[in-house]
Write an enzyme that holds these catalytic residues in place. Structure first.
Site, PDB file in Angstrom:
ATOM      1  N   SER A 161      -7.842  78.763  33.097  1.00 34.45           N
ATOM      2  CA  SER A 161      -8.511  79.003  34.375  1.00 34.45           C
ATOM      3  C   SER A 161      -7.781  78.288  35.494  1.00 34.45           C
ATOM      4  O   SER A 161      -7.206  77.207  35.292  1.00 34.45           O
ATOM      5  CB  SER A 161      -9.939  78.470  34.265  1.00 34.45           C
ATOM      6  OG  SER A 161     -10.539  78.405  35.531  1.00 34.45           O
ATOM      7  N   TYR A 202     -16.428  71.634  32.438  1.00 37.25           N
ATOM      8  CA  TYR A 202     -15.903  72.917  31.945  1.00 37.25           C
ATOM      9  C   TYR A 202     -14.378  72.966  32.112  1.00 37.25           C
ATOM     10  O   TYR A 202     -13.638  73.287  31.189  1.00 37.25           O
ATOM     11  CB  TYR A 202     -16.558  74.084  32.698  1.00 37.25           C
ATOM     12  CG  TYR A 202     -15.771  75.359  32.592  1.00 37.25           C
ATOM     13  CD1 TYR A 202     -15.776  76.106  31.420  1.00 37.25           C
ATOM     14  CD2 TYR A 202     -14.984  75.809  33.662  1.00 37.25           C
ATOM     15  CE1 TYR A 202     -15.015  77.268  31.310  1.00 37.25           C
ATOM     16  CE2 TYR A 202     -14.233  76.960  33.565  1.00 37.25           C
ATOM     17  CZ  TYR A 202     -14.250  77.689  32.393  1.00 37.25           C
ATOM     18  OH  TYR A 202     -13.490  78.824  32.284  1.00 37.25           O
ATOM     19  N   LYS A 215     -10.944  73.058  29.469  1.00 39.58           N
ATOM     20  CA  LYS A 215      -9.783  73.963  29.522  1.00 39.58           C
ATOM     21  C   LYS A 215      -8.480  73.168  29.492  1.00 39.58           C
ATOM     22  O   LYS A 215      -7.518  73.544  28.820  1.00 39.58           O
ATOM     23  CB  LYS A 215      -9.834  74.831  30.784  1.00 39.58           C
ATOM     24  CG  LYS A 215     -10.901  75.907  30.758  1.00 39.58           C
ATOM     25  CD  LYS A 215     -10.595  76.988  29.732  1.00 39.58           C
ATOM     26  CE  LYS A 215     -11.705  78.004  29.629  1.00 39.58           C
ATOM     27  NZ  LYS A 215     -11.633  78.835  28.417  1.00 39.58           N
TER      28      LYS A 215
HETATM   29  P1  NAD Z   1     -18.297  85.600  28.363  1.00 40.25           P
HETATM   30  O1  NAD Z   1     -19.312  84.524  28.193  1.00 40.25           O
HETATM   31  O2  NAD Z   1     -18.747  86.925  28.857  1.00 40.25           O
HETATM   32  O3  NAD Z   1     -17.516  85.818  26.992  1.00 40.25           O
HETATM   33  C1  NAD Z   1     -17.323  84.788  26.057  1.00 40.25           C
HETATM   34  C2  NAD Z   1     -17.752  85.319  24.691  1.00 40.25           C
HETATM   35  O4  NAD Z   1     -17.514  84.300  23.718  1.00 40.25           O
HETATM   36  C3  NAD Z   1     -19.231  85.689  24.626  1.00 40.25           C
HETATM   37  O5  NAD Z   1     -19.364  86.990  24.094  1.00 40.25           O
HETATM   38  C4  NAD Z   1     -19.829  84.637  23.689  1.00 40.25           C
HETATM   39  O6  NAD Z   1     -20.894  85.163  22.941  1.00 40.25           O
HETATM   40  C5  NAD Z   1     -18.633  84.261  22.833  1.00 40.25           C
HETATM   41  N1  NAD Z   1     -18.655  82.898  22.277  1.00 40.25           N
HETATM   42  C6  NAD Z   1     -18.878  81.743  22.952  1.00 40.25           C
HETATM   43  N2  NAD Z   1     -18.763  80.703  22.105  1.00 40.25           N
HETATM   44  C7  NAD Z   1     -18.464  81.206  20.877  1.00 40.25           C
HETATM   45  C8  NAD Z   1     -18.191  80.624  19.605  1.00 40.25           C
HETATM   46  N3  NAD Z   1     -18.203  79.304  19.427  1.00 40.25           N
HETATM   47  N4  NAD Z   1     -17.908  81.451  18.571  1.00 40.25           N
HETATM   48  C9  NAD Z   1     -17.873  82.786  18.750  1.00 40.25           C
HETATM   49  N5  NAD Z   1     -18.113  83.392  19.932  1.00 40.25           N
HETATM   50  C10 NAD Z   1     -18.402  82.606  20.984  1.00 40.25           C
HETATM   51  O7  NAD Z   1     -17.154  84.997  29.322  1.00 40.25           O
HETATM   52  P2  NAD Z   1     -15.917  85.723  30.022  1.00 40.25           P
HETATM   53  O8  NAD Z   1     -16.162  85.746  31.491  1.00 40.25           O
HETATM   54  O9  NAD Z   1     -15.584  86.980  29.320  1.00 40.25           O
HETATM   55  O10 NAD Z   1     -14.796  84.627  29.775  1.00 40.25           O
HETATM   56  C11 NAD Z   1     -13.942  84.683  28.657  1.00 40.25           C
HETATM   57  C12 NAD Z   1     -13.051  83.459  28.659  1.00 40.25           C
HETATM   58  O11 NAD Z   1     -12.333  83.419  29.895  1.00 40.25           O
HETATM   59  C13 NAD Z   1     -13.797  82.135  28.569  1.00 40.25           C
HETATM   60  O12 NAD Z   1     -13.056  81.252  27.756  1.00 40.25           O
HETATM   61  C14 NAD Z   1     -13.811  81.635  29.994  1.00 40.25           C
HETATM   62  O13 NAD Z   1     -13.855  80.230  30.069  1.00 40.25           O
HETATM   63  C15 NAD Z   1     -12.482  82.155  30.520  1.00 40.25           C
HETATM   64  N6  NAD Z   1     -12.465  82.338  31.978  1.00 40.25           N
HETATM   65  C16 NAD Z   1     -13.413  83.098  32.567  1.00 40.25           C
HETATM   66  C17 NAD Z   1     -13.399  83.256  33.946  1.00 40.25           C
HETATM   67  C18 NAD Z   1     -14.468  84.057  34.641  1.00 40.25           C
HETATM   68  O14 NAD Z   1     -14.646  83.886  35.846  1.00 40.25           O
HETATM   69  N7  NAD Z   1     -15.182  84.952  33.956  1.00 40.25           N
HETATM   70  C19 NAD Z   1     -12.403  82.639  34.698  1.00 40.25           C
HETATM   71  C20 NAD Z   1     -11.431  81.880  34.057  1.00 40.25           C
HETATM   72  C21 NAD Z   1     -11.475  81.731  32.674  1.00 40.25           C
HETATM   73  C1  WQD Z   2     -17.013  82.287  44.720  1.00 37.12           C
HETATM   74  C2  WQD Z   2     -17.465  81.941  46.126  1.00 37.12           C
HETATM   75  C3  WQD Z   2     -19.173  80.253  46.222  1.00 37.12           C
HETATM   76  C4  WQD Z   2     -22.421  82.510  44.419  1.00 37.12           C
HETATM   77  C5  WQD Z   2     -15.818  80.039  39.256  1.00 37.12           C
HETATM   78  C6  WQD Z   2     -15.402  78.855  38.427  1.00 37.12           C
HETATM   79  C7  WQD Z   2     -13.966  78.998  38.023  1.00 37.12           C
HETATM   80  C8  WQD Z   2     -13.724  80.343  37.332  1.00 37.12           C
HETATM   81  C9  WQD Z   2     -14.224  81.478  38.149  1.00 37.12           C
HETATM   82  C10 WQD Z   2     -14.003  80.078  34.969  1.00 37.12           C
HETATM   83  C11 WQD Z   2     -17.665  80.438  46.327  1.00 37.12           C
HETATM   84  C12 WQD Z   2     -19.681  81.573  46.768  1.00 37.12           C
HETATM   85  C13 WQD Z   2     -21.194  82.149  44.923  1.00 37.12           C
HETATM   86  C14 WQD Z   2     -23.524  82.663  45.327  1.00 37.12           C
HETATM   87  C15 WQD Z   2     -22.042  82.092  47.141  1.00 37.12           C
HETATM   88  N1  WQD Z   2     -14.439  80.433  36.092  1.00 37.12           N
HETATM   89  N2  WQD Z   2     -20.996  81.945  46.253  1.00 37.12           N
HETATM   90  N3  WQD Z   2     -23.273  82.457  46.660  1.00 37.12           N
HETATM   91  O1  WQD Z   2     -16.591  79.016  42.080  1.00 37.12           O
HETATM   92  O2  WQD Z   2     -14.526  80.294  42.817  1.00 37.12           O
HETATM   93  O3  WQD Z   2     -15.030  80.069  40.432  1.00 37.12           O
HETATM   94  O4  WQD Z   2     -15.590  81.252  38.521  1.00 37.12           O
HETATM   95  O5  WQD Z   2     -12.980  79.522  34.706  1.00 37.12           O
HETATM   96  O6  WQD Z   2     -13.651  77.925  37.185  1.00 37.12           O
HETATM   97  O7  WQD Z   2     -15.586  77.687  39.203  1.00 37.12           O
HETATM   98  O8  WQD Z   2     -16.425  81.558  41.774  1.00 37.12           O
HETATM   99  O9  WQD Z   2     -17.940  83.459  42.027  1.00 37.12           O
HETATM  100  O10 WQD Z   2     -18.928  81.174  41.591  1.00 37.12           O
HETATM  101  O11 WQD Z   2     -17.892  81.641  43.801  1.00 37.12           O
HETATM  102  O12 WQD Z   2     -21.870  81.909  48.355  1.00 37.12           O
HETATM  103  O13 WQD Z   2     -24.666  82.935  44.940  1.00 37.12           O
HETATM  104  O14 WQD Z   2     -18.762  82.535  46.339  1.00 37.12           O
HETATM  105  O15 WQD Z   2     -19.666  79.177  47.002  1.00 37.12           O
HETATM  106  O16 WQD Z   2     -17.251  80.137  47.628  1.00 37.12           O
HETATM  107  P1  WQD Z   2     -15.659  80.125  41.875  1.00 37.12           P
HETATM  108  P2  WQD Z   2     -17.881  82.007  42.221  1.00 37.12           P
END
Ligand code: NAD
Ligand code: WQD
Length: 339
Positions: free
Chosen positions: A124, A149, A153
């Site tokens: 991330s 979190y 990572k």
């Molecule tokens: P998500 O929660 O939709 O998907 C994660 C999946 O992993 C879920 O289906 C959950 O049931 C499964 N899971 C969690 N722990 C588990 C375990 N111990 N064993 C088996 N299954 C398990 O999340 P996502 O948005 O699809 O994110 C996927 C990955 O990408 C995550 O590692 C997240 O940290 C990373 N990521 C997400 C974002 C984002 O904004 N969505 C941004 C950066 C990184």
């Molecule tokens: C975006 C903007 C909020 C909700 C997060 C994690 C990051 C990554 C992606 C996993 C910000 C604003 C949001 C609301 C708002 N995840 N906002 N009202 O914080 O950039 O990133 O998700 O790795 O680690 O921190 O994304 O979508 O939460 O927020 O005004 O109800 O929207 O303040 O400026 P963020 P977000």
């Protein structure tokens, strides 16, 4: 390639499963469904026209994970499984370290003993911390994060790099920016449990009438309209980035570990996103300004040139497409997945 997709029922994992099939690979899903629904799998089968082999257990179960990897004949693993709610991670940090770091440890060991050579890991942009200059580049040091979190990572990145350097599975560290959008079919998308933490699913739930109004967390940031800017990228672009990284590592046995930013390379503000969604959905998004959210940064986006040069990947889909596809998903599935 036969590819194990941990967390394959989740938001990004499910879109990647579809893309893997489209590109001629054979995905196998492993998911505990702690943050997803089993009915996702039927949608994936509908979209791909094939049976998706699925294993339902927690990756931290050493015996089951070892058995799956030993018998699975996998060419690679894409590792999405983990917990991802930034705010929650400050309340229950042990759960976050246990799940995220614990599952990665069990997986790395199982891959090492089974001889699975390639791992693509979901990292991330949060690993760049609060002080990195914008745009973020992969070479920035030192890495840091302002929440538990993000620190899980960081630990996972270090763990996987160390294992790769010692001759274990070679690893791609994919640092995502802000993934949004949905498959253009509208059949799969983001379906958060409870109140959405992130901007796009919250906007979508307001548009569909599940929530009254959006709170805009602060409008006094040093940005053009006062609201924070983020680098949103379409989840289908992100899925394509995973396949590109997988194929790159398989074709480059000399590359042991490498980080790539996956982002679009420019910022969009909260108010710009609201306007784009109103236009895509034809619905008003009632919103009010609320206090800043703790830990939010004013603005950041990716320098994604390394992924373009090395992987031949770039984010192609526009903010308008991200909103239109999210709306197709949300309006067709107002309450998310069945069950
Ligand atoms: P998500 O929660 O939709 O998907 C994660 C999946 O992993 C879920 O289906 C959950 O049931 C499964 N899971 C969690 N722990 C588990 C375990 N111990 N064993 C088996 N299954 C398990 O999340 P996502 O948005 O699809 O994110 C996927 C990955 O990408 C995550 O590692 C997240 O940290 C990373 N990521 C997400 C974002 C984002 O904004 N969505 C941004 C950066 C990184
Ligand atoms: C975006 C903007 C909020 C909700 C997060 C994690 C990051 C990554 C992606 C996993 C910000 C604003 C949001 C609301 C708002 N995840 N906002 N009202 O914080 O950039 O990133 O998700 O790795 O680690 O921190 O994304 O979508 O939460 O927020 O005004 O109800 O929207 O303040 O400026 P963020 P977000």
């Amino acid at each position: 390639m036969r590819v194990l997709v941990t967390g394959g029922a989740g938001y990004i994992g499910s879109h990647t499963v579809v893309r893997l099939v489209e590109d001629g690979h054979e995905p196998v899903v492993l998911d505990s469904f702690v943050n997803s629904r089993p009915s996702v799998i039927a949608r994936l089968e509908e979209l791909t026209g094939r049976t998706i082999e699925t294993h339902s257990f927690d990756l931290r179960d050493v015996d089951k994970t070892n058995a799956l990897l030993d018998d699975g004949r996998f060419d690679a693993v894409i590792h999405f499984a983990g917990l991802k709610a930034v705010g929650e991670s400050s309340q229950i940090p042990l759960e976050y370290y246990d799940n995220n770091v614990g599952s990665t440890l069990v997986l790395a060991r199982a891959m090492d003993r089974a001889g699975v050579p390639v791992l693509v890991f979901s990292s991330s942009a949060t690993v760049y911390g609060e002080l990195a200059p914008v745009p973020y580049v992969e070479t920035h040091e030192p890495l840091a994060s302002n929440n538990p979190y993000g620190r899980t990572k960081l630990v996972q990145e270090m763990l996987l790099s160390d294992v790769a350097t010692a001759g274990g599975p070679r690893v791609a560290l994919l640092r995502y920016f802000n993934p949004v959008g949905a498959h253009p079919s509208g059949r799969i998308g983001e379906d958060p449990h409870g109140v959405p933490n992130n901007l796009m699913p919250f906007i979508a739930q307001v548009a569909v009438g599940r929530r009254e109004q959006l709170q805009v967390f602060g409008n006094d940031y040093p940005t053009p309209d006062g609201t924070p800017q983020r680098d949103y990228l379409h989840v289908v672009d992100l899925a394509e980035g995973h396949v590109a990284a997988l194929e790159y590592l398989s074709d480059h046995p000399d590359v042991v570990e490498r980080a790539w930013n996956l982002g679009g390379g420019h910022g969009t503000s909260v108010l710009e996103m609201i306007a784009a969604f109103e236009s895509a959905s034809g619905r008003p998004i009632p919103h009010e300004v609320a206090p800043r959210r703790t830990g939010d940064l004013a603005a950041f986006w990716a320098d994604a040139s390394r992924a373009e040069t090395e992987l031949g990947w770039r984010a192609e889909r526009s903010i308008e497409q991200m909103c239109a596809d999210t709306w197709r998903w949300q309006s067709g599935n107002p309450q998310g997945y069945p069950g």
